[in-house]
Design a protein around this motif. Sequence first.
Motif, PDB file in Angstrom:
ATOM      1  N   TRP A 148      -8.633  -6.154  -2.957  1.00  0.00           N
ATOM      2  CA  TRP A 148      -7.637  -5.220  -3.499  1.00  0.00           C
ATOM      3  C   TRP A 148      -7.641  -5.293  -5.023  1.00  0.00           C
ATOM      4  O   TRP A 148      -7.666  -4.278  -5.714  1.00  0.00           O
ATOM      5  CB  TRP A 148      -6.263  -5.592  -2.961  1.00  0.00           C
ATOM      6  CG  TRP A 148      -5.146  -4.676  -3.329  1.00  0.00           C
ATOM      7  CD1 TRP A 148      -4.700  -4.362  -4.588  1.00  0.00           C
ATOM      8  CD2 TRP A 148      -4.317  -3.956  -2.433  1.00  0.00           C
ATOM      9  NE1 TRP A 148      -3.636  -3.507  -4.522  1.00  0.00           N
ATOM     10  CE2 TRP A 148      -3.377  -3.244  -3.204  1.00  0.00           C
ATOM     11  CE3 TRP A 148      -4.249  -3.870  -1.048  1.00  0.00           C
ATOM     12  CZ2 TRP A 148      -2.391  -2.442  -2.645  1.00  0.00           C
ATOM     13  CZ3 TRP A 148      -3.271  -3.072  -0.492  1.00  0.00           C
ATOM     14  CH2 TRP A 148      -2.357  -2.363  -1.274  1.00  0.00           C
TER      15      TRP A 148
ATOM     16  N   THR B 256      -7.571   5.088   3.389  1.00  0.00           N
ATOM     17  CA  THR B 256      -7.640   6.396   2.746  1.00  0.00           C
ATOM     18  C   THR B 256      -6.423   6.579   1.845  1.00  0.00           C
ATOM     19  O   THR B 256      -5.470   5.799   1.903  1.00  0.00           O
ATOM     20  CB  THR B 256      -7.669   7.525   3.796  1.00  0.00           C
ATOM     21  OG1 THR B 256      -6.425   7.552   4.504  1.00  0.00           O
ATOM     22  CG2 THR B 256      -8.811   7.338   4.781  1.00  0.00           C
ATOM     23  N   ASP B 257      -6.466   7.612   1.035  1.00  0.00           N
ATOM     24  CA  ASP B 257      -5.316   7.911   0.177  1.00  0.00           C
ATOM     25  C   ASP B 257      -4.351   8.807   0.938  1.00  0.00           C
ATOM     26  O   ASP B 257      -4.634   9.973   1.192  1.00  0.00           O
ATOM     27  CB  ASP B 257      -5.779   8.609  -1.107  1.00  0.00           C
ATOM     28  CG  ASP B 257      -6.511   7.663  -2.036  1.00  0.00           C
ATOM     29  OD1 ASP B 257      -6.130   6.479  -2.089  1.00  0.00           O
ATOM     30  OD2 ASP B 257      -7.473   8.100  -2.701  1.00  0.00           O
ATOM     31  N   ILE B 258      -3.234   8.236   1.326  1.00  0.00           N
ATOM     32  CA  ILE B 258      -2.183   8.965   2.026  1.00  0.00           C
ATOM     33  C   ILE B 258      -0.954   8.924   1.131  1.00  0.00           C
ATOM     34  O   ILE B 258      -0.433   7.844   0.847  1.00  0.00           O
ATOM     35  CB  ILE B 258      -1.844   8.309   3.386  1.00  0.00           C
ATOM     36  CG1 ILE B 258      -3.068   8.191   4.271  1.00  0.00           C
ATOM     37  CG2 ILE B 258      -0.754   9.101   4.086  1.00  0.00           C
ATOM     38  CD1 ILE B 258      -2.822   7.399   5.541  1.00  0.00           C
ATOM     39  N   THR B 259      -0.490  10.068   0.706  1.00  0.00           N
ATOM     40  CA  THR B 259       0.613  10.063  -0.258  1.00  0.00           C
ATOM     41  C   THR B 259       1.932  10.567   0.316  1.00  0.00           C
ATOM     42  O   THR B 259       2.937  10.525  -0.368  1.00  0.00           O
ATOM     43  CB  THR B 259       0.246  10.905  -1.495  1.00  0.00           C
ATOM     44  OG1 THR B 259      -0.075  12.228  -1.059  1.00  0.00           O
ATOM     45  CG2 THR B 259      -0.938  10.303  -2.234  1.00  0.00           C
TER      46      THR B 259
ATOM     47  N   LEU C 206      -5.018   3.430   6.359  1.00  0.00           N
ATOM     48  CA  LEU C 206      -4.559   2.877   5.092  1.00  0.00           C
ATOM     49  C   LEU C 206      -5.694   2.709   4.082  1.00  0.00           C
ATOM     50  O   LEU C 206      -5.450   2.530   2.890  1.00  0.00           O
ATOM     51  CB  LEU C 206      -3.827   1.553   5.313  1.00  0.00           C
ATOM     52  CG  LEU C 206      -2.456   1.711   5.978  1.00  0.00           C
ATOM     53  CD1 LEU C 206      -1.924   0.360   6.447  1.00  0.00           C
ATOM     54  CD2 LEU C 206      -1.472   2.393   5.049  1.00  0.00           C
TER      55      LEU C 206
ATOM     56  N   LEU D 203       2.176   8.426   6.141  1.00  0.00           N
ATOM     57  CA  LEU D 203       2.156   6.960   6.110  1.00  0.00           C
ATOM     58  C   LEU D 203       2.851   6.357   7.330  1.00  0.00           C
ATOM     59  O   LEU D 203       2.596   5.201   7.680  1.00  0.00           O
ATOM     60  CB  LEU D 203       2.805   6.445   4.825  1.00  0.00           C
ATOM     61  CG  LEU D 203       1.913   6.459   3.596  1.00  0.00           C
ATOM     62  CD1 LEU D 203       2.742   6.273   2.335  1.00  0.00           C
ATOM     63  CD2 LEU D 203       0.840   5.387   3.701  1.00  0.00           C
TER      64      LEU D 203
ATOM     65  N   SER E 217     -10.618  -2.421  -4.832  1.00  0.00           N
ATOM     66  CA  SER E 217      -9.614  -1.371  -4.598  1.00  0.00           C
ATOM     67  C   SER E 217      -8.877  -1.646  -3.292  1.00  0.00           C
ATOM     68  O   SER E 217      -9.372  -2.380  -2.435  1.00  0.00           O
ATOM     69  CB  SER E 217     -10.280   0.010  -4.509  1.00  0.00           C
ATOM     70  OG  SER E 217     -11.047   0.104  -3.315  1.00  0.00           O
TER      71      SER E 217
ATOM     72  N   GLU F 128       2.543   1.770  -3.414  1.00  0.00           N
ATOM     73  CA  GLU F 128       1.619   2.290  -4.417  1.00  0.00           C
ATOM     74  C   GLU F 128       1.273   3.753  -4.176  1.00  0.00           C
ATOM     75  O   GLU F 128       1.146   4.523  -5.121  1.00  0.00           O
ATOM     76  CB  GLU F 128       0.346   1.440  -4.464  1.00  0.00           C
ATOM     77  CG  GLU F 128       0.555   0.107  -5.129  1.00  0.00           C
ATOM     78  CD  GLU F 128      -0.743  -0.637  -5.399  1.00  0.00           C
ATOM     79  OE1 GLU F 128      -1.830  -0.164  -4.988  1.00  0.00           O
ATOM     80  OE2 GLU F 128      -0.672  -1.703  -6.025  1.00  0.00           O
ATOM     81  N   GLU F 129       1.130   4.128  -2.914  1.00  0.00           N
ATOM     82  CA  GLU F 129       0.793   5.517  -2.598  1.00  0.00           C
ATOM     83  C   GLU F 129       1.960   6.467  -2.872  1.00  0.00           C
ATOM     84  O   GLU F 129       1.757   7.617  -3.245  1.00  0.00           O
ATOM     85  CB  GLU F 129       0.353   5.644  -1.131  1.00  0.00           C
ATOM     86  CG  GLU F 129      -0.997   5.018  -0.839  1.00  0.00           C
ATOM     87  CD  GLU F 129      -2.142   5.715  -1.538  1.00  0.00           C
ATOM     88  OE1 GLU F 129      -2.317   6.935  -1.351  1.00  0.00           O
ATOM     89  OE2 GLU F 129      -2.866   5.042  -2.293  1.00  0.00           O
TER      90      GLU F 129
ATOM     91  N   ARG G 165       0.838  -1.205   0.000  1.00  0.00           N
ATOM     92  CA  ARG G 165       0.000   0.000   0.000  1.00  0.00           C
ATOM     93  C   ARG G 165       0.875   1.258   0.000  1.00  0.00           C
ATOM     94  O   ARG G 165       0.631   2.191  -0.765  1.00  0.00           O
ATOM     95  CB  ARG G 165      -0.935  -0.010   1.215  1.00  0.00           C
ATOM     96  CG  ARG G 165      -1.835   1.202   1.329  1.00  0.00           C
ATOM     97  CD  ARG G 165      -2.836   1.266   0.216  1.00  0.00           C
ATOM     98  NE  ARG G 165      -3.871   2.250   0.525  1.00  0.00           N
ATOM     99  CZ  ARG G 165      -4.607   2.844  -0.371  1.00  0.00           C
ATOM    100  NH1 ARG G 165      -4.460   2.540  -1.647  1.00  0.00           N
ATOM    101  NH2 ARG G 165      -5.520   3.715  -0.020  1.00  0.00           N
TER     102      ARG G 165
ATOM    103  N   THR H 248      -8.653   0.486  -0.994  1.00  0.00           N
ATOM    104  CA  THR H 248      -9.539   1.062   0.020  1.00  0.00           C
ATOM    105  C   THR H 248     -10.537   0.027   0.517  1.00  0.00           C
ATOM    106  O   THR H 248     -10.783  -0.077   1.723  1.00  0.00           O
ATOM    107  CB  THR H 248     -10.268   2.298  -0.560  1.00  0.00           C
ATOM    108  OG1 THR H 248      -9.292   3.284  -0.882  1.00  0.00           O
ATOM    109  CG2 THR H 248     -11.278   2.855   0.419  1.00  0.00           C
TER     110      THR H 248
END
Length: 184
Positions: A150, A85-88, A83, A93, A154, A20-21, A17, A156
């Motif tokens: 996944w 959620t979208d954490i970039t 995780l 992270l 997704s 990928e983020e 994860r 998420t």
Amino acid sequence: MAAFEIGNVAATLLILRATEELTPAHGHDTATTLALGLYVGYNVAATLASVPAGHLADRLGERGPVRVFAVGVAAFAGAYGLLATDITGVALLAAPFLLAGLGIGAVETAQHAAVAALAPTDLRGSAFGLLATVQSLGNLAASTVAGVLWTVVSPTAAFGYLTDWMLLALAGLLTTARHRRGRG
């Protein structure tokens, strides 16, 4: 404990994860390196949490292991929820990795202590055998379902599924602790 294990995936899913983020901002190779660094943080947190978690479980008496186990499960619920959620950012992270590390440090310590405290003396060996069975089958189920979610839906959805199992496990542990308090 079974609900926890059904939501407990291998830490490699956390690494995937994070990779990928982080890939869009850092490229795949750097993202992988950063994700592995986050995993080191996970392991450091687990190491630092395990002895104090065990000590706390001992100090809290018969219900101590269940309470410490519940804290670890709550930490996993928080980590998986983040995780989902979208954490970039690397710093952002770090939070779910550290929470999951604290969670595993508490859970691995308290889970066995809880079995020892709650199982009748004449069934303790069988209880540990049952725990090992639940751990292996639960981890297989968790990784399989999360992997399918996944891939088909997704990341998420996968982490949402895992968070739900952690919340169910937490509710069960809190109910168990309350029930035992009423009897004891």
